[in-house]
Design an enzyme around this catalytic site. Structure first.
Site, PDB file in Angstrom:
ATOM      1  N   HIS A  97      10.229   1.425  22.632  1.00  0.00           N
ATOM      2  CA  HIS A  97       9.571   2.653  23.069  1.00  0.00           C
ATOM      3  C   HIS A  97       9.127   2.582  24.530  1.00  0.00           C
ATOM      4  O   HIS A  97       8.784   1.525  25.028  1.00  0.00           O
ATOM      5  CB  HIS A  97       8.330   2.921  22.214  1.00  0.00           C
ATOM      6  CG  HIS A  97       8.616   2.981  20.754  1.00  0.00           C
ATOM      7  ND1 HIS A  97       7.765   2.470  19.811  1.00  0.00           N
ATOM      8  CD2 HIS A  97       9.670   3.475  20.069  1.00  0.00           C
ATOM      9  CE1 HIS A  97       8.269   2.658  18.597  1.00  0.00           C
ATOM     10  NE2 HIS A  97       9.431   3.263  18.734  1.00  0.00           N
ATOM     11  N   LYS A 130       1.208  -2.429  29.350  1.00  0.00           N
ATOM     12  CA  LYS A 130       0.586  -2.881  28.111  1.00  0.00           C
ATOM     13  C   LYS A 130       0.236  -4.360  28.200  1.00  0.00           C
ATOM     14  O   LYS A 130       0.966  -5.140  28.809  1.00  0.00           O
ATOM     15  CB  LYS A 130       1.531  -2.674  26.925  1.00  0.00           C
ATOM     16  CG  LYS A 130       1.869  -1.222  26.667  1.00  0.00           C
ATOM     17  CD  LYS A 130       2.885  -1.082  25.553  1.00  0.00           C
ATOM     18  CE  LYS A 130       3.249   0.386  25.344  1.00  0.00           C
ATOM     19  NZ  LYS A 130       4.333   0.537  24.375  1.00  0.00           N
ATOM     20  N   TYR A 163      -2.870  -4.053  21.266  1.00  0.00           N
ATOM     21  CA  TYR A 163      -2.449  -3.904  22.651  1.00  0.00           C
ATOM     22  C   TYR A 163      -3.303  -2.889  23.382  1.00  0.00           C
ATOM     23  O   TYR A 163      -3.801  -1.945  22.813  1.00  0.00           O
ATOM     24  CB  TYR A 163      -0.968  -3.554  22.759  1.00  0.00           C
ATOM     25  CG  TYR A 163      -0.495  -2.327  22.022  1.00  0.00           C
ATOM     26  CD1 TYR A 163      -0.191  -1.150  22.699  1.00  0.00           C
ATOM     27  CD2 TYR A 163      -0.316  -2.346  20.643  1.00  0.00           C
ATOM     28  CE1 TYR A 163       0.280  -0.032  22.026  1.00  0.00           C
ATOM     29  CE2 TYR A 163       0.152  -1.239  19.964  1.00  0.00           C
ATOM     30  CZ  TYR A 163       0.448  -0.079  20.658  1.00  0.00           C
ATOM     31  OH  TYR A 163       0.897   1.032  19.991  1.00  0.00           O
ATOM     32  N   ASP A 213      13.211   5.463  15.604  1.00  0.00           N
ATOM     33  CA  ASP A 213      13.822   4.221  16.058  1.00  0.00           C
ATOM     34  C   ASP A 213      15.299   4.143  15.675  1.00  0.00           C
ATOM     35  O   ASP A 213      16.103   3.555  16.396  1.00  0.00           O
ATOM     36  CB  ASP A 213      13.051   3.016  15.521  1.00  0.00           C
ATOM     37  CG  ASP A 213      11.653   2.928  16.123  1.00  0.00           C
ATOM     38  OD1 ASP A 213      11.389   3.607  17.137  1.00  0.00           O
ATOM     39  OD2 ASP A 213      10.825   2.187  15.574  1.00  0.00           O
TER      40      ASP A 213
END
Length: 181
Positions: free
Chosen positions: A61, A70, A130, A167
């Site tokens: 992603h 991130k 995250y 996905d």
């Protein structure tokens, strides 16, 4: 903490100091001043956590607008964490980086903006957390096809991975939107 610069500009592997004894352990997972001096020069605006079971693959992603840097790590369990450099002007454009992150090795990965990101769950269950440098904007989210042969990712699959519909419908590298600067 130890900071390792990978061959990808800005992509860092961070191993925090862990203080252990018979009671357990303590570690600092983020301290702004220390992380900024180590090369994590972004402000984080959002923290996320997910729990996944063995065989689940999440990703790859990214947000084409409002891209997110991130800082990721595993609290419990084990994953193969994968990043793909989608920065058109990067010397590593289109290349993937993979690392095993576990609750035991305490490693963190700083993923700069401009990368697609995902992971595959190796252990029976994983708790993954995250920090993000920008908010989630579903209208800008894109999915790079996890098994595009051009990416040369060696996923440690134990059968067909469990994927979300988005996905499954990811685009190969030669068809996806990339970061021009």
């Amino acid at each position: 903490m130890d900071v390792e610069q990978t061959e990808f500009p800005g992509l860092l592997v961070i191993t925090p100091r862990v203080f252990s004894d018979e009671r357990g352990f303590f570690k600092e997972t983020y301290q702004q001043e220390r992380y900024q001096s180590a090369g994590v020069g972004v402000s984080f605006v959002q923290d996320n956590a997910s729990r996944s079971s063995a065989g689940i693959l999440r990703g790859l992603h990214y947000q084409i607008q409002n891209p997110q840097a991130k800082l990721v790590h595993v609290v419990e369990g084990e994953i193969l964490d994968v990043c793909v450099d989608l920065r058109k002007n990067s010397p590593m454009f289109g290349k993937s980086y993979a690392i095993r992150l576990t609750g035991e090795n305490h490693k963190q990965l700083f993923v700069p903006a401009g990368f697609a990101h995902g992971f595959y769950v190796i252990s029976p269950q994983v708790d993954f957390v995250y920090k993000c440098s920008d908010y989630y904007f579903p209208e800008y989210e894109r999915t790079l096809l996890w098994n595009d042969p051009a990416l040369e990712i060696d996923w440690p699959l134990t059968g067909e991975p469990l994927l979300s519909p988005k996905d499954r419908e990811g685009l190969p590298l030669d068809q996806c939107e990339v970061f021009e600067s």
